[in-house]
Design an enzyme around this catalytic site. Structure first.
Site, PDB file in Angstrom:
ATOM      1  N   ALA A  65       0.860  -1.176   0.000  1.00 51.96           N
ATOM      2  CA  ALA A  65       0.000   0.000   0.000  1.00 51.96           C
ATOM      3  C   ALA A  65       0.898   1.227   0.000  1.00 51.96           C
ATOM      4  O   ALA A  65       2.052   1.156   0.437  1.00 51.96           O
ATOM      5  CB  ALA A  65      -0.888  -0.008   1.238  1.00 51.96           C
ATOM      6  N   GLU A 132       4.698  -5.211   7.045  1.00 48.45           N
ATOM      7  CA  GLU A 132       3.966  -4.122   7.715  1.00 48.45           C
ATOM      8  C   GLU A 132       4.426  -3.919   9.148  1.00 48.45           C
ATOM      9  O   GLU A 132       4.364  -2.815   9.683  1.00 48.45           O
ATOM     10  CB  GLU A 132       2.452  -4.414   7.698  1.00 48.45           C
TER      11      GLU A 132
END
Ligand code: CO8
Length: 258
Positions: A65, A132
């Site tokens: 992302a 992440e």
């Protein structure tokens, strides 16, 4: 439809969608995810298209992302906008098969996007990861869920907790990818696989995808029942008659999607 962050090419039966933000290693920002979902839905609705291939660049399928876009958001903002829920739901609703052709980095949301496709063909340069944790967050579109189903708890925990990358070879061994090929052959292999699938009967392709995906949603007993009912229902199609007759007559079937 004109797109800015992806390119779309179609041949007779295959739609090839290429993620195209090279300066950001195809980081998945709002525009790219929106355009990708629009293109997927367009291909799904197009009678001529039977299979979709999603790919990136040689260096990156997608590096996750877009960190720049989300870094300053508050909890209330991401909660209220339900960040990434729309893309996730829209991709899951696509009925035609989607092949992810992965070269280079498939990290975070990039790995999750590849896993949201129906299967992954990887270049030997591919690197998969859920890093992440290094950013102070966890995976947000299936990295703790789909990856665990693909590779089991131990490897999924390792990937999600350490943030380490998996090579294509390890990913194939672990069952995350279906095939690994030399980088130069990636698109030939992916388009070849798409072409092979496209030769089958469309209702049968749709039914097979639906039945495999059902195994993620239900118990084994219910899943087997669902499969048997769908299997039985295929006998209502002309393509079942044609497929079996062609086998017995030792010829290639001429499916008519009926
Ligand atoms: N977001 C925004 N920009 C990025 C991203 C990203 N995820 N990844 C790379 N870029 C940009 C870099 O900032 C850089 O831009 P600039 O030239 O303007 O500085 C450019 O791409 C090239 O990157 P690098 O210079 O870093 O290239 P390297 O070859 O040195 O390194 C790496 C490549 C290892 C891939 C490195 O770029 C990297 O670690 N990227 C971030 C990987 C990451 O942490 N991904 C997870 C993001 S969070 C996430 O995905 C949450 C998922 C939630 C659900 C998503 C649903 C879709």
């Amino acid at each position: 439809m004109a797109f800015e962050t992806i390119t779309v090419e179609t041949d007779d039966h295959v739609c090839l969608i290429k993620l195209n933000r090279p300066d950001a290693l195809n980081a998945l920002n709002t525009m790219l995810l929106g355009e990708l979902c629009d293109a997927l839905e367009e291909a799904d609705a197009n009678d001529k298209i039977r299979v979709i291939v999603v790919t990136g660049s040689e260096k990156a399928f997608a590096a996750g992302a877009d960190i720049k876009e989300m870094s300053e958001k508050s909890f209330v903002e991401v909660f209220n906008e339900n960040l990434f829920a729309d893309a996730s739901d829209r991709i899951m609703a696509i009925r035609k098969p989607i092949i992810a052709a992965v070269s280079g980095y498939a990290l975070g949301g990039g790995c999750e996007l590849a896993m949201a496709c129906d299967f992954i063909i990887a270049a030997d340069t591919a690197k998969f990861g859920q890093p992440e944790i290094n950013l102070g967050v966890i995976a947000g579109m299936g990295g703790t869920q789909r990856l665990t189903r693909y590779v089991g708890k131990s490897k999924s925990m390792d990937m999600n907790l350490s943030g380490r990358f998996m090579t294509a070879e390890e990913a194939e061994r672990a069952g995350l990818v279906s095939r690994v090929v030399p980088a130069k052959k990636l698109m030939e292999e992916a388009m070849g696989a798409a072409g092979k699938i496209a030769e089958k009967s469309l209702p049968t392709i749709l039914a097979a995808k639906e039945a495999v995906n059902r195994s993620y949603e239900t118990t084994l007993r219910e899943g087997i029942l669902f499969e048997r009912r769908v299997f039985h229902s295929m006998f209502a199609t002309e393509d079942q008659k044609e497929g079996m007759a062609a086998f017995l007559e030792k010829r290639q079937p001429q499916f008519r999607d009926k």
